[in-house]
Design a protein around this motif. Structure first.
Motif, mmCIF file in Angstrom:
data_model
loop_
_atom_site.group_PDB
_atom_site.id
_atom_site.type_symbol
_atom_site.label_atom_id
_atom_site.label_comp_id
_atom_site.label_asym_id
_atom_site.label_seq_id
_atom_site.Cartn_x
_atom_site.Cartn_y
_atom_site.Cartn_z
ATOM 1 N N THR A 189 0.844 -1.198 0.000
ATOM 2 C CA THR A 189 0.000 0.000 0.000
ATOM 3 C C THR A 189 0.872 1.237 0.000
ATOM 4 O O THR A 189 1.958 1.263 0.579
ATOM 5 C CB THR A 189 -0.946 0.028 1.207
ATOM 6 O OG1 THR A 189 -0.163 0.080 2.410
ATOM 7 C CG2 THR A 189 -1.833 -1.198 1.231
ATOM 8 N N ASP A 205 0.176 5.178 1.033
ATOM 9 C CA ASP A 205 -0.786 6.098 1.638
ATOM 10 C C ASP A 205 -0.245 7.508 1.595
ATOM 11 O O ASP A 205 0.964 7.742 1.829
ATOM 12 C CB ASP A 205 -1.060 5.713 3.087
ATOM 13 C CG ASP A 205 -1.685 4.330 3.202
ATOM 14 O OD1 ASP A 205 -2.099 3.786 2.158
ATOM 15 O OD2 ASP A 205 -1.765 3.791 4.323
ATOM 16 N N TRP A 210 -5.842 -1.373 -6.968
ATOM 17 C CA TRP A 210 -7.031 -0.556 -6.733
ATOM 18 C C TRP A 210 -6.642 0.663 -5.902
ATOM 19 O O TRP A 210 -5.508 0.797 -5.441
ATOM 20 C CB TRP A 210 -8.109 -1.380 -6.053
ATOM 21 C CG TRP A 210 -7.883 -1.662 -4.581
ATOM 22 C CD1 TRP A 210 -8.393 -0.984 -3.513
ATOM 23 C CD2 TRP A 210 -7.053 -2.695 -4.021
ATOM 24 N NE1 TRP A 210 -7.963 -1.520 -2.331
ATOM 25 C CE2 TRP A 210 -7.144 -2.589 -2.609
ATOM 26 C CE3 TRP A 210 -6.256 -3.700 -4.577
ATOM 27 C CZ2 TRP A 210 -6.453 -3.440 -1.744
ATOM 28 C CZ3 TRP A 210 -5.575 -4.544 -3.727
ATOM 29 C CH2 TRP A 210 -5.672 -4.427 -2.330
ATOM 30 N N HIS A 211 -7.629 1.572 -5.686
ATOM 31 C CA HIS A 211 -7.430 2.712 -4.781
ATOM 32 C C HIS A 211 -8.679 2.892 -3.939
ATOM 33 O O HIS A 211 -9.783 2.484 -4.327
ATOM 34 C CB HIS A 211 -7.096 3.987 -5.573
ATOM 35 C CG HIS A 211 -8.301 4.622 -6.208
ATOM 36 N ND1 HIS A 211 -9.048 5.597 -5.593
ATOM 37 C CD2 HIS A 211 -8.885 4.417 -7.429
ATOM 38 C CE1 HIS A 211 -10.038 5.961 -6.384
ATOM 39 N NE2 HIS A 211 -9.958 5.259 -7.508
ATOM 40 N N GLU A 212 -8.520 3.556 -2.762
ATOM 41 C CA GLU A 212 -9.630 3.771 -1.838
ATOM 42 C C GLU A 212 -9.313 4.994 -0.985
ATOM 43 O O GLU A 212 -8.134 5.324 -0.754
ATOM 44 C CB GLU A 212 -9.847 2.541 -0.944
ATOM 45 C CG GLU A 212 -8.624 2.149 -0.150
ATOM 46 C CD GLU A 212 -8.780 0.792 0.526
ATOM 47 O OE1 GLU A 212 -8.103 0.568 1.551
ATOM 48 O OE2 GLU A 212 -9.565 -0.044 0.022
ATOM 49 N N CYS A 225 -5.595 9.275 0.719
ATOM 50 C CA CYS A 225 -5.892 8.298 -0.331
ATOM 51 C C CYS A 225 -4.883 7.163 -0.254
ATOM 52 O O CYS A 225 -3.717 7.378 0.115
ATOM 53 C CB CYS A 225 -5.829 8.986 -1.703
ATOM 54 S SG CYS A 225 -6.180 7.873 -3.100
ATOM 55 N N ARG A 226 -5.362 5.992 -0.607
ATOM 56 C CA ARG A 226 -4.496 4.801 -0.607
ATOM 57 C C ARG A 226 -4.575 4.128 -1.978
ATOM 58 O O ARG A 226 -5.660 3.869 -2.497
ATOM 59 C CB ARG A 226 -4.927 3.814 0.459
ATOM 60 C CG ARG A 226 -4.272 2.425 0.326
ATOM 61 C CD ARG A 226 -4.672 1.493 1.453
ATOM 62 N NE ARG A 226 -4.060 1.922 2.707
ATOM 63 C CZ ARG A 226 -4.331 1.353 3.893
ATOM 64 N NH1 ARG A 226 -5.200 0.359 3.963
ATOM 65 N NH2 ARG A 226 -3.744 1.810 4.986
#
Length: 816
Positions: A746, A748, A791-793, A800-801
């Motif tokens: 990840t 961040d 993906w991103h979230e 944002c990650r």
């Protein structure tokens, strides 16, 4: 039958009446008794007043016994409503009824009715013909010819209606004529009185009309003049035999009308020896005869058709206990004789494969009980070979609504079944196979099974033409690992073009190639794409001659070839996509290096400045006393030069185009290398980049440069996204986390994140005004090539990650 008066009294009364009759009446009585049909005259109330000899023979009552009886009692109870006794009601159209004889037996009687005037009002005259035997014969015939009889019945009904109308008109005109003459003239039957020598004494209007003559004109002529010449001799002999034996005559003969019209007439004749005459009554049966003739011709055409088609047409009794007919196609298909089948139906059932027999017999029962059958089953022929049969059955109904016969059509569907099985083998056998080499090897095994082949090769051309690449090779029940093959080892490998090659016998003699020794049959089929370019060659060899149907073998090969061609086209398309991805990835790396150029220059400046400083210090300190210091400076120069060379080498590796190099990659070590690589660039942007690594994270099977590109893209995007954030909050954290089957990475950042509706992973979509919009698209393609997911979230309360998962090395190798 119920008779109300005493039979002896009736007989006595009748005899007294006869004695009192005048000579003219006796003359009429003689003619009356000579008629072959039963003639019954009744009063208006139905009481019998006249009863000729034919009626005595038909019903078993003498004229005296019948006199005064109710004619209604002669009719079977359920048909009495058909007998009309009302004044003025009559019909010359024959009606079929069931009458009861004196001995209580039943007889089918054809009855015609007319009216006459008596002292007590309007009486009735019934002309009855015993058609019991004919009715039974016709009933049996109707059961066999159900469809034909329905048509004939319709035509007969129309004809009877026309005759009825004509008869009514004639009856109205001749009502005033004498009673006996009225019988003769108004009869719908074709009636004629002929002397024993063949001279016509009298002919009724119906017969005259039928022959297109005037009745008076025909009187005195010869009956044989109106009979067709081909029937005249036989009819004359039958008439002579009837006269000599005093028997009844019933014959069908062709008559010729005045203008040459030929028609069939059924004549019934009875001779009167005292008068040397024969009374004839006939019916025009031309339509019926034509219908029967058409039926025979139709049956002939049907038999010709049934005996020249490949399907088996069969007829059986309603309970299927006996087969009545099977077309000649049965013998080559079943390998058994039709005569044996007709004698014993078990020849059909016993030939059915044991695994299909219960299902087939259940279908036969359904045909008997429900009226239809549609079943597929296998049969085993006497030589042990098998065939697939599609059998359909249906009932043939009788006139009474019952099942007269059952019929069916059995077709050979072996080729279609084998093609279906080959298709299923392709679908099922290759469904779980991997792509590429393993898929082709599995496909070759199924081709060998479907065609009972000893060897199956799938090869593609190699530049130069001397060798071909082996995509799959199945030989004598085992896979072969060979990857290259000389073009001279098999026919057609030197030129993979042209139509398919078929050799059914003696392939090793026709083509003395090394791999065809002891092989009788050989097939080679080029595999071409939609544009007609030959991609590969499918070759099949077997030690047994190719006795199978070539069309069936070709169908199976076409199915397998289509599946192999599809996989080849998919692999080539995948290779083209991979090449485009590599090109885009290279462009992405160049873009990244452009963005990081100033930072890289600064990083190179440090070792270069150190080299210059140490070189200057070494130059100034050149003296025998400073040897140790000079060696120290030279060592530092060497270290800084190596550092600069390492930086340049990493840059070259990062931006170079190269094919994927799969290897074991330590994900944590990869993250550390990328962070060191980007440290200077991040410092210039006043951003801190930290990592939180899972020490238990194992290795992944990957291409290190491609994964570095993904991580550089994600970190670079994070650095750009947080430029609007206060400097004390600018931080990027890279984390790794190991799972049971994968590892997650990840990135961040505390930035605002992208707009929710923005398709970030689509090509040429970017949030940077100067960006190309290909970084995230390339990154997702790279991760998916590694069988992972990107993906991103959003993060809460802000940030944002971007994350991706990769399968662990051991899990990926097990799957492959």
């Amino acid at each position: 039958m119920v008779l109300q008066a005493d039979d002896s009294d009736s007989e006595l009364s009748y005899l007294r009446q006869r004695v009192a009759e005048p000579e003219s009446a006796l003359r009429r009585r003689e003619i009356f008794d000579a008629l072959p049909e039963a003639v019954i005259a009744t009063e208006a109330d139905g009481r019998i007043v006249e009863w000729n000899a034919a009626a005595e023979r038909l019903y078993g009552y003498t004229a005296g016994e019948a006199a005064g009886r109710d004619f209604h009692d002669l009719v079977r109870a359920d048909q009495r409503a058909q007998v009309a006794f009302g004044a003025g009601a009559f019909s010359t159209d024959p009606s079929m009824m069931v009458h009861r004889r004196k001995n209580a037996s039943l007889a089918w009687v054809e009855v015609s009715t007319t009216a006459y005037v008596t002292e007590n009002g309007q009486g009735r005259v019934y002309i009855a013909r015993d058609v019991t035997r004919r009715s039974r014969a016709e009933t049996e015939l109707r059961q066999v010819r159900a469809e034909l009889e329905r048509r004939v019945e319709a035509r007969t009904a129309a004809l009877a209606d026309a005759v009825k109308q004509l008869s009514l008109q004639i009856s109205e005109r001749e009502r005033a004529e004498a009673e006996t003459d009225q019988f003769f003239r108004t009869s719908p039957s074709l009636m004629m009185v002929v002397h024993f020598d063949g001279t016509i004494e009298r002919v009724n209007p119906a017969f005259a009309v039928h022959l297109e003559h005037d009745a008076a004109e025909m009187t005195g002529g010869r009956l044989l003049d109106h009979v067709h010449p081909d029937d005249a001799t036989a009819f004359s002999e039958q008439l002579a035999a009837m006269v000599d034996g005093q028997n009844m005559l019933n014959v069908q003969v062709r008559t010729v009308a005045r203008h040459g019209r030929v028609s069939w007439v059924e004549l019934t004749g009875a001779g009167v020896a005292e008068r040397q005459v024969v009374f004839f009554s006939g019916v025009d049966v031309t339509l019926r005869h034509q219908a029967y003739q058409a039926l025979r011709e139709s049956e002939g055409r049907f038999r010709e058709l049934a005996e020249n088609v490949s399907e088996v047409f069969w007829l059986a009794e309603p309970d299927l206990r006996h087969v009545l007919y099977a077309s000649p196609a049965f013998e080559p298909l079943w390998g058994r004789r039709v005569s044996d089948l007709v004698q014993n139906r078990r020849h059909w059932v016993d030939a059915i494969h044991p695994d299909d027999r219960d299902r087939a017999e259940q279908a036969f029962r359904h045909l008997i009980e429900e009226g239809d059958m549609d079943v597929e089953y296998r049969i085993v022929r006497p030589d042990g070979s098998g065939r697939w049969i599609h059998d359909r059955g249906y009932p043939v109904m009788s006139e009474t609504g019952g099942v007269a016969r059952v019929a069916g059509i059995a077709s050979d569907i072996t080729d279609r079944k084998l093609a279906q099985q080959a298709l299923q083998a392709v679908a099922l056998g290759t469904a779980s196979a991997s792509t590429g080499d393993r898929f082709f090897q599995t496909l070759m095994r199924h081709v060998a099974t479907a065609l009972r082949a000893d060897d199956v090769w799938l090869t593609e051309p190699v530049e130069g033409g001397e060798h071909v690449r082996v995509l799959g090779w199945w030989s004598e029940g085992q896979p072969r690992p060979d990857k290259m093959l000389a073009s001279s080892m098999l026919p057609r490998l030197d030129r993979m073009e042209g139509p398919p090659l078929w050799v059914a016998h003696g392939a090793y003699r026709t083509y003395p190639h090394p791999l065809l020794r002891r092989r009788e049959a050989f097939m080679a089929m080029p595999l071409a794409d939609s544009a007609g370019r030959v991609l590969a060659m499918l070759s099949v060899a077997r030690s047994e001659p190719l006795e199978d149907d070539l069309a069936m073998v070709d169908t199976i090969l076409q199915i397998f070839s289509a599946r192999a061609t599809a996989e080849l086209e998919r692999l080539r398309a995948e290779a083209r996509v991979s090449q485009r991805e590599e090109e885009l990835a290279h462009v992405g790396r160049l873009q990244t290096m452009g963005e990081m150029a100033s930072g890289i220059a600064h990083e190179l400046n440090q070792p270069l400045l150190a080299i210059m400083g140490h070189a200057e210090a070494a130059r100034l300190g050149l003296s025998p006393d400073n040897r140790e210091r000079i060696e120290h400076d030279l060592n530092d120069i060497e270290l800084q030069a190596e550092r600069a060379a390492a930086i340049i080498q990493r840059l070259r590796s990062f931006v170079q185009r190269h094919p994927p190099a799969w290897a074991s990659v330590d994900v944590n070590a990869l993250v550390r290398d990328v962070l060191r690589f980007m440290k200077t660039y991040a410092q210039r942007l006043r951003v801190s980049v930290d990592c939180d690594l899972d020490d238990s994270a194992p290795t992944a099977l990957a291409d290190q440069i491609l994964l570095e590109q993904v991580l550089v893209n994600l970190i670079n995007n994070a650095l750009a996204a947080i430029q609007s954030v206060p400097e004390d909050q600018r931080s990027v954290i890279v984390r790794t986390q190991a799972g049971p089957d994968d590892v997650m990475v990840t990135v961040d950042d505390p930035g605002p994140g992208p707009d929710p509706g923005l398709a970030l992973f689509e090509p040429f979509v970017s949030t940077k005004s100067e960006g190309l919009g290909i970084g995230l698209s390339i990154s997702r393609s790279i991760i998916e090539r590694h069988q992972g997911h990107l993906w991103h979230e959003p993060l809460q309360p802000r940030g944002c990650r971007f994350a991706f998962r990769l399968p662990l090395e051991n899990a990926l190798r097990a799957d492959q």
